[in-house]
Design a protein around this motif. Structure first.
Motif, mmCIF file in Angstrom:
data_model
loop_
_atom_site.group_PDB
_atom_site.id
_atom_site.type_symbol
_atom_site.label_atom_id
_atom_site.label_comp_id
_atom_site.label_asym_id
_atom_site.label_seq_id
_atom_site.Cartn_x
_atom_site.Cartn_y
_atom_site.Cartn_z
ATOM 1 N N ALA A 151 0.800 -1.226 0.000
ATOM 2 C CA ALA A 151 0.000 0.000 0.000
ATOM 3 C C ALA A 151 0.836 1.282 0.000
ATOM 4 C CB ALA A 151 -0.975 -0.013 1.180
ATOM 5 N N PRO A 152 1.955 1.374 0.746
ATOM 6 C CA PRO A 152 2.712 2.627 0.755
ATOM 7 C C PRO A 152 3.410 2.953 -0.567
ATOM 8 C CG PRO A 152 3.192 1.311 2.715
ATOM 9 C CD PRO A 152 2.469 0.429 1.762
ATOM 10 N N VAL A 153 3.568 1.952 -1.452
ATOM 11 C CA VAL A 153 4.332 2.188 -2.682
ATOM 12 C C VAL A 153 3.475 1.969 -3.941
ATOM 13 C CG1 VAL A 153 6.645 1.812 -1.781
ATOM 14 C CG2 VAL A 153 5.263 -0.165 -2.426
ATOM 15 N N LEU A 154 2.169 1.892 -3.787
ATOM 16 C CA LEU A 154 1.263 1.730 -4.922
ATOM 17 C C LEU A 154 0.212 2.825 -4.917
ATOM 18 C CD1 LEU A 154 0.210 -2.031 -5.396
ATOM 19 C CD2 LEU A 154 1.242 -0.523 -7.097
ATOM 20 N N ASP A 155 -0.179 3.270 -6.107
ATOM 21 C CA ASP A 155 -1.266 4.234 -6.229
ATOM 22 C C ASP A 155 -2.599 3.566 -6.531
ATOM 23 O OD1 ASP A 155 0.388 6.586 -5.897
ATOM 24 O OD2 ASP A 155 1.193 6.136 -7.870
ATOM 25 N N ALA A 156 -2.565 2.329 -7.023
ATOM 26 C CA ALA A 156 -3.790 1.571 -7.290
ATOM 27 C C ALA A 156 -3.413 0.133 -7.571
ATOM 28 C CB ALA A 156 -4.553 2.150 -8.486
ATOM 29 N N VAL A 157 -4.348 -0.775 -7.336
ATOM 30 C CA VAL A 157 -4.148 -2.177 -7.673
ATOM 31 C C VAL A 157 -5.330 -2.630 -8.528
ATOM 32 C CG1 VAL A 157 -5.237 -3.040 -5.541
ATOM 33 C CG2 VAL A 157 -3.629 -4.489 -6.790
ATOM 34 N N ARG A 158 -5.023 -3.374 -9.577
ATOM 35 C CA ARG A 158 -6.038 -3.892 -10.487
ATOM 36 C C ARG A 158 -6.072 -5.410 -10.324
ATOM 37 N NH1 ARG A 158 -3.765 -0.596 -15.798
ATOM 38 N NH2 ARG A 158 -3.713 1.485 -14.821
ATOM 39 N N ILE A 159 -7.254 -5.956 -10.066
ATOM 40 C CA ILE A 159 -7.385 -7.380 -9.752
ATOM 41 C C ILE A 159 -8.245 -8.042 -10.822
ATOM 42 C CG2 ILE A 159 -8.010 -9.067 -7.999
ATOM 43 C CD1 ILE A 159 -7.925 -6.767 -5.956
ATOM 44 N N SER A 160 -7.749 -9.154 -11.356
ATOM 45 C CA SER A 160 -8.437 -9.847 -12.437
ATOM 46 C C SER A 160 -9.591 -10.697 -11.901
ATOM 47 C CB SER A 160 -7.456 -10.742 -13.198
ATOM 48 O OG SER A 160 -6.422 -9.977 -13.773
ATOM 49 N N PHE A 161 -10.762 -10.512 -12.489
ATOM 50 C CA PHE A 161 -11.935 -11.325 -12.188
ATOM 51 C C PHE A 161 -12.575 -11.755 -13.498
ATOM 52 C CE2 PHE A 161 -11.529 -9.445 -8.031
ATOM 53 C CZ PHE A 161 -12.066 -10.385 -7.155
ATOM 54 N N ASP A 162 -12.894 -13.035 -13.610
ATOM 55 C CA ASP A 162 -13.563 -13.551 -14.797
ATOM 56 C C ASP A 162 -15.016 -13.896 -14.536
ATOM 57 O OD1 ASP A 162 -11.530 -13.500 -16.847
ATOM 58 O OD2 ASP A 162 -10.478 -14.959 -15.627
ATOM 59 N N GLY A 163 -15.504 -13.547 -13.371
ATOM 60 C CA GLY A 163 -16.894 -13.803 -13.026
ATOM 61 C C GLY A 163 -17.188 -13.261 -11.655
ATOM 62 N N PRO A 164 -18.463 -13.169 -11.285
ATOM 63 C CA PRO A 164 -18.867 -12.571 -10.018
ATOM 64 C C PRO A 164 -18.926 -13.551 -8.861
ATOM 65 C CG PRO A 164 -20.809 -13.050 -11.316
ATOM 66 C CD PRO A 164 -19.630 -13.453 -12.160
ATOM 67 N N ASP A 165 -18.585 -14.827 -9.108
ATOM 68 C CA ASP A 165 -18.658 -15.834 -8.054
ATOM 69 C C ASP A 165 -17.639 -16.936 -8.352
ATOM 70 O OD1 ASP A 165 -19.846 -17.427 -10.111
ATOM 71 O OD2 ASP A 165 -21.818 -16.673 -9.550
ATOM 72 N N ALA A 166 -17.494 -17.856 -7.400
ATOM 73 C CA ALA A 166 -16.492 -18.905 -7.541
ATOM 74 C C ALA A 166 -16.774 -19.811 -8.731
ATOM 75 C CB ALA A 166 -16.412 -19.724 -6.252
ATOM 76 N N ALA A 167 -18.041 -20.117 -8.975
ATOM 77 C CA ALA A 167 -18.368 -21.045 -10.061
ATOM 78 C C ALA A 167 -17.911 -20.507 -11.409
ATOM 79 C CB ALA A 167 -19.868 -21.317 -10.081
ATOM 80 N N SER A 168 -18.158 -19.225 -11.664
ATOM 81 C CA SER A 168 -17.813 -18.649 -12.971
ATOM 82 C C SER A 168 -16.337 -18.285 -13.065
ATOM 83 C CB SER A 168 -18.687 -17.422 -13.255
ATOM 84 O OG SER A 168 -18.563 -16.466 -12.214
ATOM 85 N N HIS A 169 -15.785 -17.718 -12.009
ATOM 86 C CA HIS A 169 -14.387 -17.277 -12.026
ATOM 87 C C HIS A 169 -13.418 -18.465 -12.015
ATOM 88 C CE1 HIS A 169 -10.994 -14.573 -10.930
ATOM 89 N NE2 HIS A 169 -10.611 -15.577 -10.160
ATOM 90 N N ASP A 170 -13.677 -19.424 -11.131
ATOM 91 C CA ASP A 170 -12.740 -20.547 -10.974
ATOM 92 C C ASP A 170 -12.704 -21.452 -12.192
ATOM 93 O OD1 ASP A 170 -12.439 -19.442 -8.503
ATOM 94 O OD2 ASP A 170 -13.036 -21.217 -7.362
ATOM 95 N N ARG A 171 -13.748 -21.395 -13.016
ATOM 96 C CA ARG A 171 -13.726 -22.175 -14.258
ATOM 97 C C ARG A 171 -12.534 -21.778 -15.107
ATOM 98 N NH1 ARG A 171 -17.431 -21.044 -19.591
ATOM 99 N NH2 ARG A 171 -16.269 -22.452 -20.958
ATOM 100 N N TRP A 172 -12.170 -20.507 -15.095
ATOM 101 C CA TRP A 172 -11.069 -20.004 -15.921
ATOM 102 C C TRP A 172 -9.750 -19.977 -15.163
ATOM 103 C CZ3 TRP A 172 -11.824 -19.597 -20.940
ATOM 104 C CH2 TRP A 172 -13.138 -19.466 -21.407
ATOM 105 N N ARG A 173 -9.778 -19.755 -13.861
ATOM 106 C CA ARG A 173 -8.536 -19.493 -13.132
ATOM 107 C C ARG A 173 -8.171 -20.555 -12.101
ATOM 108 N NH1 ARG A 173 -6.370 -14.299 -14.040
ATOM 109 N NH2 ARG A 173 -7.653 -13.249 -15.585
ATOM 110 N N GLY A 174 -9.051 -21.526 -11.874
ATOM 111 C CA GLY A 174 -8.695 -22.608 -10.967
ATOM 112 C C GLY A 174 -9.383 -22.520 -9.622
ATOM 113 N N ALA A 175 -9.531 -23.674 -8.972
ATOM 114 C CA ALA A 175 -10.246 -23.778 -7.706
ATOM 115 C C ALA A 175 -9.634 -22.873 -6.640
ATOM 116 C CB ALA A 175 -10.245 -25.225 -7.234
ATOM 117 N N GLY A 176 -10.487 -22.156 -5.940
ATOM 118 C CA GLY A 176 -10.056 -21.291 -4.853
ATOM 119 C C GLY A 176 -9.634 -19.905 -5.274
ATOM 120 N N SER A 177 -9.506 -19.663 -6.574
ATOM 121 C CA SER A 177 -8.965 -18.379 -7.025
ATOM 122 C C SER A 177 -9.931 -17.220 -6.775
ATOM 123 C CB SER A 177 -8.578 -18.444 -8.497
ATOM 124 O OG SER A 177 -9.667 -18.822 -9.306
#
Length: 316
Positions: A151-177
Motif C-alpha cells: 500500500a505505501p508504494v502503490l497508487d492503485a491495484v487492479r485485480i483480475s476477475f472472470d466472473g462474479p462468483d467462484a463457479a464462474s471465475h474458478d472455471r477459468w482461473r482454478g479452484a479457490g482463485s
C-alpha cells in the motif's frame, strides 16, 4: 468525494491527467502543475477522455511492464509469452529506473504474477520516485498477505476477475482463485489502496458484465475495466470460439446499470492497438494489427527506446 493520487503532465502541447486505477487519461478543465497530484476522483472522471493517437507525442501515455513470466495460475486466456527469459534482479532495477525517469504518465506492473516477486516493493518504490503514477495488475491470490506491505508504494491495484462468483471465475482461473482474489480486494481496500477490477470479455463472459460491476461495488472497488480479449500468447487458441467483436462488447457493457460512484471502462481492441509493453526479457513490445498481435521493437536500454512514431510518420 474521494481524493487519491493522479499524475499530470504536458505531452506535446496537451495537458493530461492519468488515472492509475482505470488506466484512463483525461484533459483537465483547469490548470494543474505537473507531477503526482491528489485530486478529487469525481472531478477527474468528469473531464474529457483522450487516447494516445490524439496526442502529438513520441512518449507513450502509459506503459505496462511485465517483469515476471512465472504465475501460480494457468489461465487459458493469458496473453503473456511464457517462453521468454526473465531478466535478473539487477536488470529489473535498471528497467524500473528507466521507466521512472522516462516521463510517461503511468506505469503498471503486470505479469505473469507480479506478487511472486520478492523485490516487488523495491521496484514499486523506484517507480514512485518519478512523476508517474504506479499501479499493479494481479490475479489477487497473494494480495491479502501483501496488501499492507504494498500500500505505501502503490497508487492503485487492479485485480483480475472472470466472473462474479467462484463457479464462474474458478472455471477459468482454478479452484479457490475467486475467494483468494475477493479476500485480496477487501484487504487492499482496508489498507487504503484504490482497487479496480479487471474482467476479460469473451463470448462466455460478456453477459456477466452487470454482475461483475455489482461485485466491484460490493468489494468497495472504484469500478471495473472490461478488457477485450487479445488473441496473444495462450489466448491465441481461444480466438475462434471466444473472441467477441468490439461492437458486441460495446453493446453489452452499454447495458450495464452502474451503481453510484462506480467507474466502468471498456478497453476495445481498437484502443489497445499500438499499446506499449515492456516484457520480462527487457524488450519493448507494441500491440499491432488491431491488437491481434504483438511485436518486439528493441531492448530497453534508454528512455529513447520507448519512443513512438508521430502520427504522420505512422502513415508514411
Amino acid at each position: 468525494m474521494t481524493v487519491r493520487t493522479f499524475s499530470c503532465a504536458v505531452l506535446g502541447s496537451t495537458s493530461l491527467v492519468h488515472d492509475p486505477a482505470t488506466g484512463l487519461t483525461h484533459t483537465p478543465a483547469r490548470r494543474l502543475p505537473s507531477g503526482r497530484l491528489l485530486l478529487d476522483d469525481t472531478e477527474v472522471a468528469a473531464w474529457p477522455l483522450i487516447a494516445q493517437r490524439q496526442v502529438r507525442t513520441r512518449l507513450p501515455l502509459n506503459i505496462c511492464w511485465s517483469p515476471v513470466v512465472r504465475c501460480n495460475l494457468a489461465c487459458p486466456q493469458c496473453l503473456d509469452d511464457k517462453t521468454l527469459t526473465e531478466a535478473d534482479a539487477p536488470d529489473r532495477r535498471r528497467i524500473a529506473g528507466i521507466l521512472a525517469d522516462c516521463g510517461t504518465l503511468g506505469n503498471d506492473i503486470s505479469g505473469g504474477e507480479p506478487l511472486l516477486l520478492r523485490d516487488l516493493p523495491h521496484l514499486l518504490e523506484v517507480l514512485r520516485n518519478g512523476p508517474s503514477t504506479v499501479s499493479c495488475t494481479t490475479n489477487g491470490w497473494h494480495l491479502e498477505r501483501r496488501a499492507t506491505e504494498l500500500a505505501p508504494v502503490l497508487d492503485a491495484v487492479r485485480i483480475s476477475f472472470d466472473g462474479p462468483d467462484a463457479a464462474s471465475h474458478d472455471r477459468w482461473r482454478g479452484a479457490g482463485s475467486f475467494e483468494r482474489a475477493a479476500s485480496g480486494a477487501r484487504a487492499a481496500v482496508a489498507a487504503g489502496l484504490p482497487v479496480q477490477l479487471q474482467a476479460v470479455l469473451m463470448r462466455s463472459t460478456v453477459r456477466r458484465a452487470q454482475s461483475v460491476v455489482d461485485l466491484a461495488a460490493d468489494l468497495g472497488a472504484i469500478g471495473v475495466t472490461f478488457l477485450q480479449m487479445l488473441p496473444i500468447g495462450d489466448g491465441a487458441h481461444l480466438a475462434k470460439t471466444e473472441m467477441a467483436s468490439d461492437a458486441d462488447a460495446r453493446h453489452h457493457v452499454g447495458l450495464v446499470q452502474v451503481p453510484p460512484g462506480t467507474r466502468i471502462r471498456l478497453r476495445t481492441r481498437e484502443l489497445a492497438d499500438g499499446f506499449t509493453v515492456v516484457r520480462a526479457d527487457g524488450q519493448v513490445y507494441r500491440n499491432v494489427h488491431g491488437a491481434t498481435g504483438i511485436q518486439p521493437t528493441r531492448p530497453l536500454l534508454t528512455a529513447a527506446d520507448l519512443r513512438l512514431p508521430l502520427p504522420q510518420e505512422a502513415r508514411t
